[in-house]
Design an enzyme around this catalytic site. Structure first.
Site, PDB file in Angstrom:
ATOM      1  N   GLU A 122       0.811  -1.210   0.000  1.00  0.00           N
ATOM      2  CA  GLU A 122       0.000   0.000   0.000  1.00  0.00           C
ATOM      3  C   GLU A 122       0.844   1.260   0.000  1.00  0.00           C
ATOM      4  O   GLU A 122       1.968   1.265   0.485  1.00  0.00           O
ATOM      5  CB  GLU A 122      -0.897   0.020   1.256  1.00  0.00           C
ATOM      6  CG  GLU A 122      -1.932  -1.078   1.229  1.00  0.00           C
ATOM      7  CD  GLU A 122      -2.802  -1.135   2.486  1.00  0.00           C
ATOM      8  OE1 GLU A 122      -3.992  -1.401   2.361  1.00  0.00           O
ATOM      9  OE2 GLU A 122      -2.280  -0.929   3.590  1.00  0.00           O
ATOM     10  N   CYS A 135       3.365   8.532   1.652  1.00  0.00           N
ATOM     11  CA  CYS A 135       3.897   7.545   2.591  1.00  0.00           C
ATOM     12  C   CYS A 135       4.150   6.261   1.797  1.00  0.00           C
ATOM     13  O   CYS A 135       3.230   5.637   1.282  1.00  0.00           O
ATOM     14  CB  CYS A 135       2.860   7.338   3.696  1.00  0.00           C
ATOM     15  SG  CYS A 135       3.397   6.212   4.967  1.00  0.00           S
ATOM     16  N   CYS A 142       6.394  -7.162   7.222  1.00  0.00           N
ATOM     17  CA  CYS A 142       7.535  -6.683   8.010  1.00  0.00           C
ATOM     18  C   CYS A 142       8.034  -7.840   8.857  1.00  0.00           C
ATOM     19  O   CYS A 142       7.233  -8.622   9.369  1.00  0.00           O
ATOM     20  CB  CYS A 142       7.099  -5.522   8.908  1.00  0.00           C
ATOM     21  SG  CYS A 142       8.465  -4.715   9.756  1.00  0.00           S
ATOM     22  N   CYS A 146       6.295  -5.243  15.983  1.00  0.00           N
ATOM     23  CA  CYS A 146       5.911  -4.230  16.963  1.00  0.00           C
ATOM     24  C   CYS A 146       4.449  -4.495  17.317  1.00  0.00           C
ATOM     25  O   CYS A 146       3.607  -4.665  16.427  1.00  0.00           O
ATOM     26  CB  CYS A 146       6.106  -2.835  16.392  1.00  0.00           C
ATOM     27  SG  CYS A 146       7.820  -2.581  15.881  1.00  0.00           S
ATOM     28  N   CYS A 149       1.467  -2.326  15.902  1.00  0.00           N
ATOM     29  CA  CYS A 149       1.442  -2.018  14.468  1.00  0.00           C
ATOM     30  C   CYS A 149       0.763  -3.134  13.681  1.00  0.00           C
ATOM     31  O   CYS A 149       1.122  -4.302  13.815  1.00  0.00           O
ATOM     32  CB  CYS A 149       2.868  -1.835  13.963  1.00  0.00           C
ATOM     33  SG  CYS A 149       2.974  -1.668  12.171  1.00  0.00           S
ATOM     34  N   CYS A 392      -1.346   5.859  10.317  1.00  0.00           N
ATOM     35  CA  CYS A 392      -0.118   5.186  10.757  1.00  0.00           C
ATOM     36  C   CYS A 392      -0.452   3.859  11.403  1.00  0.00           C
ATOM     37  O   CYS A 392      -1.298   3.799  12.296  1.00  0.00           O
ATOM     38  CB  CYS A 392       0.602   5.981  11.827  1.00  0.00           C
ATOM     39  SG  CYS A 392       1.080   7.606  11.360  1.00  0.00           S
TER      40      CYS A 392
END
Ligand code: SAH
Ligand code: SF4
Length: 417
Positions: A122, A135, A142, A146, A149, A392
């Site tokens: 994205e 962004c 990933c 975290c 997230c 975010c």
């Protein structure tokens, strides 16, 4: 199908499949998107042009490709008419495929993109009064987990190639209709990278800034991110000043110095906690690279100064990291390392199954005031695009939707197996 090769990601022991710079196509043509000038020149020479012609054509095609956003060789008007079909038979200039484009009520736009080998990722465009920020994602998924997230709940599928990274910026310019017109610049006019004059400026433009804050950890895909940003910063490429580009890392210390030296963009660091137990939980990479070491690496970051401060991102999570004491400790730490710092307070954006809540507005204000009183600017970032899951930490493609509870169950099961 894209060809993939095993590539080791620095700092990790698991080799991760990463696409090569050229993704083979069924029609046998080569996609030039993401390739630097010397590589294009090599390919032209390998296809039969003599050295001089290969050099000239590479320079011309590079300009049309990256500076003007042209995807059709027929439109490259300074290239001989007979040469254009020759190029089109052997090469293409691609774009990432757009699967879906969404618009938020607040003007934020999100695009779901797909790689040639079928992976979704994205990018998000966030306009405000003075600038427009894109962004950009660096990986599909990933490797880091975290806990706050959403992207962290996906496993890493693969690193994005330079073409897939620079392709996001190019797609955004396509969508916003923002390719410069005008004439080809000659070598003599090549722009000094520190000189904003002649660069792509904010005047009348929607897209003025880039943040590497989409999906993935950019410093675990260092080479591709560097190669893509080099094209973005090239005066005859997308010509965006390095001062308008920010790379965000969760704290991959071994790559930070090279990031400053070889890319030279602004640095943002995802701090989120000032005590070991808390940061260990929120950003598990902290167990490997601790807070003090991280702050030292920031103090050593090439190019950081009071004029170019390092941004410390701090997600505000209710009852977790948002006390007055935390705020005072944050000030103490940043001062102890004498860091040219600003703090960006990010209200936690909830997602299903996260298990956390956003700090109360009063708490965020109190925290921000303490940091301000400590002499460090600490604005609160307004969440944007929450309605389309573009804020975010909300980026996550449909491929791997798993709730926290599901992950916990799987982890428990894996531990038993
Ligand atoms: N991997 C890099 C860059 C991508 S994350 C990094 O971690 O820095 C971009 C930013 O979004 C980081 O500061 C991250 O901490 C923040 N973020 C992630 N999840 C979030 C959430 N749920 N709410 C608010 N911010 C979040
Ligand atoms: Fe990865 Fe950054 Fe999300 Fe952490 S915050 S899981 S490093 S994308």
């Amino acid at each position: 199908m894209a060809d993939t090769a095993l590539m080791t990601i620095p700092g990790l022991s698991d080799p991760v499949p990463a696409a090569r710079d050229i993704t083979p196509r069924e029609d046998g043509r080569i996609d030039l998107l993401g390739l630097p000038r010397p590589r294009i020149r090599e390919l032209f020479a390998a296809a039969g042009l003599d050295d001089k012609a290969a050099k000239l054509r590479a320079k011309q095609v590079f300009h049309w490709l990256y500076h003007r956003g042209v995807t059709d060789f027929e439109a490259m008007t300074d290239i001989a008419k007979t040469m254009r079909p020759w190029l089109a038979e052997r090469f293409v200039i691609g774009r990432p495929e757009i699967v879906e484009a969404q618009h938020s009520v607040d003007g934020t736009r999100k695009w779901l993109l797909r790689t040639a080998d079928g992976h979704d990722y994205e990018m998000v465009f966030i306009p405000d009064e003075t600038r427009g920020t894109l962004c950009v994602s660096s990986q599909v998924g990933c490797t880091l987990n975290c806990t706050f997230c959403h992207t962290g709940t996906m496993k890493l599928v693969r690193n994005l190639t330079p073409g897939e990274i620079v392709g996001q910026v190019m797609l955004a310019r396509d969508a916003l209709g923002e390719w410069p017109k005008g004439t080809m610049i000659s070598d003599a006019d090549m722009i000094d990278e520190d000189d904003e004059a002649g660069h792509y400026t904010a005047d009348g433009r929607l897209l003025t800034n880039i943040v590497m804050m989409g999906m993935g950890e950019p410093l675990y895909n260092f080479d591709h991110v560097r190669d893509a940003l080099t094209l973005v910063m090239d005066g005859d490429g997308l010509a965006l000043s390095k001062r308008r580009i920010t790379l965000s890392t969760s704290g991959v210390i071994p790559m930070m110095e090279r990031c400053g030296q070889e890319i030279g963009v602004n640095l943002a660091v995802s701090l989120h906690g000032v005590r070991k137990e808390v940061r260990d939980e929120l950003v598990p990479l902290n167990k490997k690279y601790g807070i003090e070491e991280l702050l030292q690496a920031c103090a050593d970051y090439p190019g950081a100064s009071n004029a170019r401060r390092i941004t410390f991102e701090y997600v505000m999570i209710d009852g977790k990291n948002d006390s007055d004491d935390d705020a005072r400790e944050l000030v103490r730490l940043l001062k102890a390392y004498n860091l040219p710092a600003k703090v960006n307070l990010i209200p936690f954006n909830p997602w299903p199954g996260s298990g956390y809540e956003c700090s109360k507005p009063d708490r965020i204000r109190a925290f921000s005031n303490i940091v301000f009183e400590g002499g460090i600017s600490a604005p609160v970032r307004t969440p944007r695009g929450r309605d389309i899951d573009a804020a975010c930490g909300q980026l996550k493609t449909a491929a791997e939707k798993k709730s926290r509870a599901e992950r916990d169950r799987e982890a428990a099961k894996a531990a038993l197996d």
